[in-house]
Write a protein that holds these residues in place. Structure first.
Motif, short mmCIF file in Angstrom:
data_model
loop_
_atom_site.label_atom_id
_atom_site.label_comp_id
_atom_site.label_asym_id
_atom_site.label_seq_id
_atom_site.Cartn_x
_atom_site.Cartn_y
_atom_site.Cartn_z
N ALA A 110 0.71 -1.25 0.01
CA ALA A 110 -0.01 -0.12 -0.05
C ALA A 110 0.86 1.15 0.07
CB ALA A 110 -1.05 0.20 1.09
N ALA A 111 2.08 1.18 0.24
CA ALA A 111 3.29 2.25 0.22
C ALA A 111 4.29 1.68 -0.53
CB ALA A 111 3.45 2.75 1.53
N ASP A 112 4.95 2.52 -1.18
CA ASP A 112 6.21 2.21 -1.92
C ASP A 112 7.53 2.16 -1.04
OD1 ASP A 112 4.89 1.74 -4.35
OD2 ASP A 112 4.70 3.81 -4.56
N VAL A 113 7.48 3.43 -0.27
CA VAL A 113 8.57 3.54 0.55
C VAL A 113 7.91 4.11 2.00
CG1 VAL A 113 10.33 4.01 -0.97
CG2 VAL A 113 8.93 6.04 -0.19
N GLY A 114 8.60 3.51 3.01
CA GLY A 114 8.16 3.95 4.40
C GLY A 114 9.36 4.46 5.19
N PHE A 115 8.92 5.59 6.02
CA PHE A 115 9.98 5.92 7.02
C PHE A 115 9.66 5.76 8.44
CE2 PHE A 115 10.37 8.16 2.98
CZ PHE A 115 11.65 8.50 2.81
N ALA A 175 13.67 -4.46 2.81
CA ALA A 175 14.70 -3.76 2.78
C ALA A 175 14.84 -2.44 3.61
CB ALA A 175 15.01 -3.37 1.15
N THR A 176 16.00 -2.12 4.12
CA THR A 176 16.05 -0.91 4.93
C THR A 176 17.46 -0.04 4.74
OG1 THR A 176 17.29 -1.89 6.70
CG2 THR A 176 14.88 -2.15 6.67
N ARG A 177 17.25 1.00 4.70
CA ARG A 177 18.67 1.97 4.66
C ARG A 177 18.47 3.01 5.81
NH1 ARG A 177 20.09 4.64 -0.74
NH2 ARG A 177 19.83 2.53 -1.62
N ARG A 178 19.32 3.32 6.29
CA ARG A 178 19.35 4.38 7.49
C ARG A 178 19.43 5.71 6.48
NH1 ARG A 178 22.63 4.94 12.18
NH2 ARG A 178 22.22 7.00 13.24
N THR A 188 14.74 5.39 9.65
CA THR A 188 14.93 4.34 8.31
C THR A 188 14.22 4.35 7.39
OG1 THR A 188 15.91 2.84 10.26
CG2 THR A 188 15.43 1.86 8.16
N VAL A 189 14.71 4.27 6.00
CA VAL A 189 13.65 4.00 5.08
C VAL A 189 13.51 2.55 4.85
CG1 VAL A 189 15.24 4.56 3.37
CG2 VAL A 189 13.03 4.70 2.59
#
Lengths: 292, 292
Positions: free
Chosen positions: A142-147, A158-161, A268-269
């Motif tokens: 429902a979301a492409d990217v999350g923060f 997948a995560t990235r700081r 984090t994203v």
DNA sequence: CACACCTCATAAACTGCGTCTATGACTCCC
DNA sequence: GGGAGTCATAGACGCAGTTTATGAGGTGTG
């Protein structure tokens, strides 16, 4: 109470373009209109902001100071507009963003501004929900990217700081803690009735686990503004994102209390391995993960 | 381009007071007017910000996010207004403040806001001039208190540390320095054509003495905004107060370059031993020297 | 030295937005 | 079921800010 915004825009344009006429053109109004805006602002405050001459106009010393403040205002306005635009539930959106309240409030609008200038065609969509819900939405597509701002990251995404958020303990200037020289200990914090976000929020989670005790509650509230207001009213020291109280600290309306606890938490994203990110989403990711 | 400010005010008031009618009262308009403001803002963006009910109104999730952004905007607006008010050359003023551009731009308005809330009767007067002129005015009695950002303090005046300003070296994201991992050395800085403030400014003085060499000039400009613009345009890395580029860094429009140099400098308040400070001046001093 | 060109200011008419007053519909609670 | 609160709607009014049209002043140039 909040006038002069259009006048401030003229002022900034004059600073940049060197002439009232060209400033008017930039703002898509006529030259007399721009002139009138400036004059009415000058009249209101009794200042001369612009030096007019036959060869153009330039700002006076006062004008330059005001232009600086005006730029700060416009920056916030732009951020708000970017946020509003992204909040709109749209048909043909490009990136669907989910963010927790803290990140949505203080970082996302800036990123959206940058995204908009890099890719004017992008139409991001923003949902402001709590950290758990962010993860859920990304997982469900429902979301492409999350923060998010919690320390425990989902394994399956997948995560990235993207940065660091620091919580601050803030108290009204009259509070005993405001004039301490020594850091407040965990014991003291646990004993004092505090103003906190509600359980379940990332902010509260971070604080509780740093404290490693059950806190003593003076007030629980769901919005940062309420926490700040309560702390100012002397209900008790509040625990909030440091970014959220920068203004109050600068102005001396609140005082930061030092502590032993480590109240930093990574921002984090998240995104899903399964789905490929759109070019726009990738651009947003690049903007957000700027080398701090 | 910059609408909705009055609507945003209504939104904030509704958040706080829980009803459109009471929000209207607070803003000294009628209830239908407040209602109309809100509705037109919601229509413009296609959002529902407020949940109306027979027992009052409260913000939706979207509304809370927008309220946060609106609060940031209003904070800047308030700061600008405080600055404007103080800039006015007035008859019966209480504190005459002289401040250098950096301090006047990013700190003084906040302090004035706090001062105004503590002492609503105060009528501060602000002059924005360079550091040398600030000292001169305080010495001559043309200003009651002065704020400067240079390291060498006058011996004959009372001084107190009020904070720290850190200069940042910022480059456009495309610049080679933007993707370095190692700090830039003094040699490299001296070799690269830079975008700097003009000689005589506190900013430039700090940089020159930290560099201990003659810098290579790509562009010299008198206003922070010009420096930022030039750096973004890729004319070269710029050296500016870190506070001034926070927005651009968050948005990824500029990237901070690490360096070996110590670019911190104390911010200092000056006043004359001879003259006694007014109560208002003392209050301002207390606000400014909040325990960081 | 005069003319063309730029600057900004002034004047008057118009447009329209936002406000107020007055009222009505609805919900909740006693 | 009445009363007290909520918010919405309708219509009239007023004024602020805009546009168009013009003028006045300085600058630079052929």
């Amino acid at each position: 109470m909040t006038p002069d915004l259009e006048a401030a825009e003229v002022l900034l344009a004059v600073d940049e373009l060197g002439s009232i006429g060209r400033a008017a053109e930039r703002l898509a109004i006529t030259q007399p209109a721009a002139s009138a805006r400036l004059r009415s602002m000058e009249a209101r405050w009794g200042l001369t902001l612009v030096e007019r001459s036959a060869r153009g106009s330039h700002l006076t010393a006062d004008g330059r100071a005001v232009a600086g403040w005006a730029a700060a205002v416009m920056e916030q306005v732009t951020a708000m507009n970017a946020g509003l635009q992204a909040l709109r539930r749209d048909h043909d959106r490009d990136v669907r963003i989910a963010a927790s309240l803290t990140i949505a409030g203080f970082l996302v609008p800036s990123w959206l501004g940058a995204l908009r200038s890099q890719r004017p065609d992008a139409s991001p969509q923003l949902a402001v929900v709590n950290s758990a819900e962010v993860t859920e939405r990304v997982r469900a597509g429902a979301a492409d990217v999350g923060f998010i701002e919690t320390t425990d990251l989902p394994e399956d995404l997948a995560t990235r700081r993207v940065g660091t958020d620091t919580l601050a303990i803030v108290a009204a200037p009259g509070h005993p803690w405001a004039s301490r020289d020594s850091p407040v200990t965990a014991e003291e914090l646990a004993a004092e009735p505090l103003v906190l976000r509600e359980p379940g929020s990332g902010t509260r989670g971070t604080f509780d686990s740093a404290l490693a005790r059950v806190p003593n509650i003076a007030l629980e509230a769901g919005s940062t503004a309420s926490l700040i207001g309560a702390a100012q009213a002397g209900i008790g020291p509040a625990v909030v994102s440091a970014r959220a109280v920068r203004g109050q600290l600068d102005r001396g309306e609140l005082v930061e209390v030092e502590t032993d606890l480590d109240l930093r938490r990574p921002l984090t994203v998240l995104w899903s391995w399964d789905r490929r990110l759109s070019a726009t989403a990738e651009a947003l990711l690049r903007i957000a993960t700027v080398p701090a």
